[in-house]
Design an enzyme around this catalytic site. Structure first.
Site, PDB file in Angstrom:
ATOM      1  N   ALA A   1      -0.283  44.460 -69.992  1.00 42.03           N
ATOM      2  CA  ALA A   1      -1.257  44.368 -68.891  1.00 42.03           C
ATOM      3  C   ALA A   1      -2.683  44.672 -69.360  1.00 42.03           C
ATOM      4  O   ALA A   1      -3.641  44.510 -68.584  1.00 42.03           O
ATOM      5  CB  ALA A   1      -0.852  45.309 -67.770  1.00 42.03           C
TER       6      ALA A   1
ATOM      7  N   ASP B   1       6.477  35.338 -74.793  1.00 40.59           N
ATOM      8  CA  ASP B   1       6.835  33.997 -75.274  1.00 40.59           C
ATOM      9  C   ASP B   1       5.914  32.941 -74.654  1.00 40.59           C
ATOM     10  O   ASP B   1       5.477  32.012 -75.338  1.00 40.59           O
ATOM     11  CB  ASP B   1       8.300  33.699 -74.939  1.00 40.59           C
ATOM     12  CG  ASP B   1       9.245  34.699 -75.596  1.00 40.59           C
ATOM     13  OD1 ASP B   1       8.912  35.202 -76.690  1.00 40.59           O
ATOM     14  OD2 ASP B   1      10.299  34.985 -75.008  1.00 40.59           O
TER      15      ASP B   1
ATOM     16  N   TYR C   1      24.049  42.703 -75.579  1.00 35.16           N
ATOM     17  CA  TYR C   1      24.348  41.467 -76.304  1.00 35.16           C
ATOM     18  C   TYR C   1      25.819  41.362 -76.671  1.00 35.16           C
ATOM     19  O   TYR C   1      26.437  42.345 -77.059  1.00 35.16           O
ATOM     20  CB  TYR C   1      23.564  41.419 -77.629  1.00 35.16           C
ATOM     21  CG  TYR C   1      22.068  41.363 -77.480  1.00 35.16           C
ATOM     22  CD1 TYR C   1      21.459  40.247 -76.928  1.00 35.16           C
ATOM     23  CD2 TYR C   1      21.272  42.409 -77.919  1.00 35.16           C
ATOM     24  CE1 TYR C   1      20.076  40.193 -76.811  1.00 35.16           C
ATOM     25  CE2 TYR C   1      19.888  42.360 -77.804  1.00 35.16           C
ATOM     26  CZ  TYR C   1      19.300  41.258 -77.248  1.00 35.16           C
ATOM     27  OH  TYR C   1      17.945  41.204 -77.130  1.00 35.16           O
TER      28      TYR C   1
HETATM   29  P1  ATP Z   1       8.101  40.016 -73.944  1.00 30.81           P
HETATM   30  O1  ATP Z   1       8.727  40.367 -75.276  1.00 30.81           O
HETATM   31  O2  ATP Z   1       8.652  40.789 -72.796  1.00 30.81           O
HETATM   32  O3  ATP Z   1       8.089  38.544 -73.662  1.00 30.81           O
HETATM   33  P2  ATP Z   1       5.665  40.958 -75.229  1.00 30.81           P
HETATM   34  O4  ATP Z   1       5.824  42.434 -75.362  1.00 30.81           O
HETATM   35  O5  ATP Z   1       5.857  40.102 -76.415  1.00 30.81           O
HETATM   36  O6  ATP Z   1       6.564  40.442 -74.016  1.00 30.81           O
HETATM   37  P3  ATP Z   1       3.322  41.393 -73.606  1.00 30.81           P
HETATM   38  O7  ATP Z   1       2.226  42.074 -74.336  1.00 30.81           O
HETATM   39  O8  ATP Z   1       4.136  42.170 -72.648  1.00 30.81           O
HETATM   40  O9  ATP Z   1       4.228  40.617 -74.683  1.00 30.81           O
HETATM   41  O10 ATP Z   1       2.718  40.165 -72.791  1.00 30.81           O
HETATM   42  C1  ATP Z   1       2.077  39.082 -73.435  1.00 30.81           C
HETATM   43  C2  ATP Z   1       0.798  38.763 -72.723  1.00 30.81           C
HETATM   44  O11 ATP Z   1       1.074  38.407 -71.362  1.00 30.81           O
HETATM   45  C3  ATP Z   1      -0.195  39.913 -72.673  1.00 30.81           C
HETATM   46  O12 ATP Z   1      -0.980  39.922 -73.857  1.00 30.81           O
HETATM   47  C4  ATP Z   1      -0.977  39.574 -71.415  1.00 30.81           C
HETATM   48  O13 ATP Z   1      -2.005  38.652 -71.719  1.00 30.81           O
HETATM   49  C5  ATP Z   1       0.070  38.914 -70.522  1.00 30.81           C
HETATM   50  N1  ATP Z   1       0.660  39.911 -69.623  1.00 30.81           N
HETATM   51  C6  ATP Z   1       1.708  40.734 -69.861  1.00 30.81           C
HETATM   52  N2  ATP Z   1       1.939  41.562 -68.819  1.00 30.81           N
HETATM   53  C7  ATP Z   1       0.999  41.256 -67.890  1.00 30.81           C
HETATM   54  C8  ATP Z   1       0.703  41.738 -66.559  1.00 30.81           C
HETATM   55  N3  ATP Z   1       1.413  42.728 -65.992  1.00 30.81           N
HETATM   56  N4  ATP Z   1      -0.322  41.165 -65.894  1.00 30.81           N
HETATM   57  C9  ATP Z   1      -1.044  40.153 -66.445  1.00 30.81           C
HETATM   58  N5  ATP Z   1      -0.817  39.666 -67.678  1.00 30.81           N
HETATM   59  C10 ATP Z   1       0.190  40.193 -68.389  1.00 30.81           C
END
Ligand code: ATP
Length: 313
Positions: free
Chosen positions: A226, A255, A102
């Site tokens: 996932a 998001d 950043y």
């Molecule tokens: P980021 O901050 O990178 O945007 P995050 O950590 O807030 O992500 P994640 O839990 O990674 O959120 O992803 C949010 C949702 O997206 C998960 O609850 C799931 O439903 C979906 N998701 C994330 N990764 C995958 C994947 N590899 N395949 C399918 N669905 C996914």
């Protein structure tokens, strides 16, 4: 507007190829920011949404405003004549991996203060969406966050809070009590598993969701990558599996997920449906590069849920 998403948006330079940043000859210019990613996700789902934040009076600020408007997102910004729009550089050290640096200290967005808020716009919204990033940016943005929540409460709007912990901005020890204080003032809290542990000390998602509700938010959603997600509302616990996709870039999945959840919440859909649409949005967002570019519209969600042939002629 149905939703106001408050936060900092930044210019984004992404290494055009895999390798060490100092050896990458070219970079692609775009922008990002957790709250504006959510705003775009909502707009694509047909929800009238405004992004609110401070920009520099410069080319990156104009790029962000143009792109948000092009996505159908309303923009409520005050330009800072004395500070630049922030920038982040995204390095791609290996296939499927990314790392962000950043350049945001002293940026226009990090000089957001209560007097820069469009309180009338917040007062007209049904949901105010905020993240922990704004609290991490300094005392003035933290005060602005509280003032925005005050305005939402006064107007009877729901407050949605995605923790979005950024370890590059502040330590766990300093951040955790701040996150708990914001969660206590929110109606919906979204947290990843690690973030939920940071707030609650619990390690297991179900216990985490219960502890998040105990902090004061009526709705708790734990995002499990996932492995899907888990929601707890009014004592009802719902688990949602992830939709299997070929994931090429998982940044922004969270998001898009939040956008899907809030869109269904506004429709009055039950928890299971909120989580299903949210998971579908998160899954689609993983299928193409970009922090917000792959956020789906309703047609893309229908294609995923329909399981149709990915080749269309
Ligand atoms: P980021 O901050 O990178 O945007 P995050 O950590 O807030 O992500 P994640 O839990 O990674 O959120 O992803 C949010 C949702 O997206 C998960 O609850 C799931 O439903 C979906 N998701 C994330 N990764 C995958 C994947 N590899 N395949 C399918 N669905 C996914």
């Amino acid at each position: 507007m149905s939703v106001v998403a408050l936060g900092e948006s930044l210019g984004l330079l992404v290494a055009s190829r895999i390798g060490r940043l100092e050896l990458v000859p070219t970079m692609d210019l775009g922008f990002g920011g957790a709250e504006s990613n959510v705003a775009i996700g909502l707009a694509r789902l047909g929800v009238p949404t405004t992004w609110m934040g401070r920009l520099g009076d410069d080319a990156l600020g104009r790029l962000i405003e143009r792109q948000l408007r092009a996505e159908g997102v309303g923009v409520a910004t005050t330009l800072d004549p004395a500070a630049p729009t922030a920038l982040m550089l995204k390095e791609r050290p290996a296939a499927g991996a990314s790392s962000v640096v950043y350049y945001r200290a002293g940026s226009a967005g990090s000089r957001l203060a209560p007097e820069h808020l469009d309180l009338a716009a917040i007062g007209e919204a049904r949901i105010l969406h905020v993240t922990g990033i704004t609290a991490a940016l300094g005392e003035a943005p933290r005060a602005a966050l509280d003032a925005a929540i005050d305005a939402a409460h006064a107007a009877g709007a729901l407050v949605s809070f995605d923790v979005n912990h950024r370890s590059r901005l502040w330590s766990h020890a300093v951040a955790a009590p701040e996150y708990r204080a914001i969660a206590a003032r929110a109606d919906v809290v979204f947290a990843g598993e690690d973030e939920a542990e940071l707030l609650t000390g619990e390690r297991e998602p179900e216990a985490q969701a219960r502890a998040l509700v105990a902090l004061g938010a009526a709705q708790a959603v734990v995002k499990l990558g996932a492995d899907g997600a888990l929601g707890l509302v009014d004592g009802e616990l719902v688990r949602q599996a992830a939709f299997p996709v070929h994931a090429v870039d998982t940044v922004g999945a969270g998001d898009a997920f939040v956008a899907g959840y809030l869109a269904e919440l506004l429709e009055g859909a039950p928890l299971a449906e909120r989580l299903r649409t949210a998971a579908a949005c998160g899954a689609v967002a993983c299928t193409a590069p970009g922090d917000w570019e792959a956020a789906p519209d309703r047609a893309a969600i229908a294609r995923l849920l329909g399981g149709g042939d990915p080749v269309q002629r």
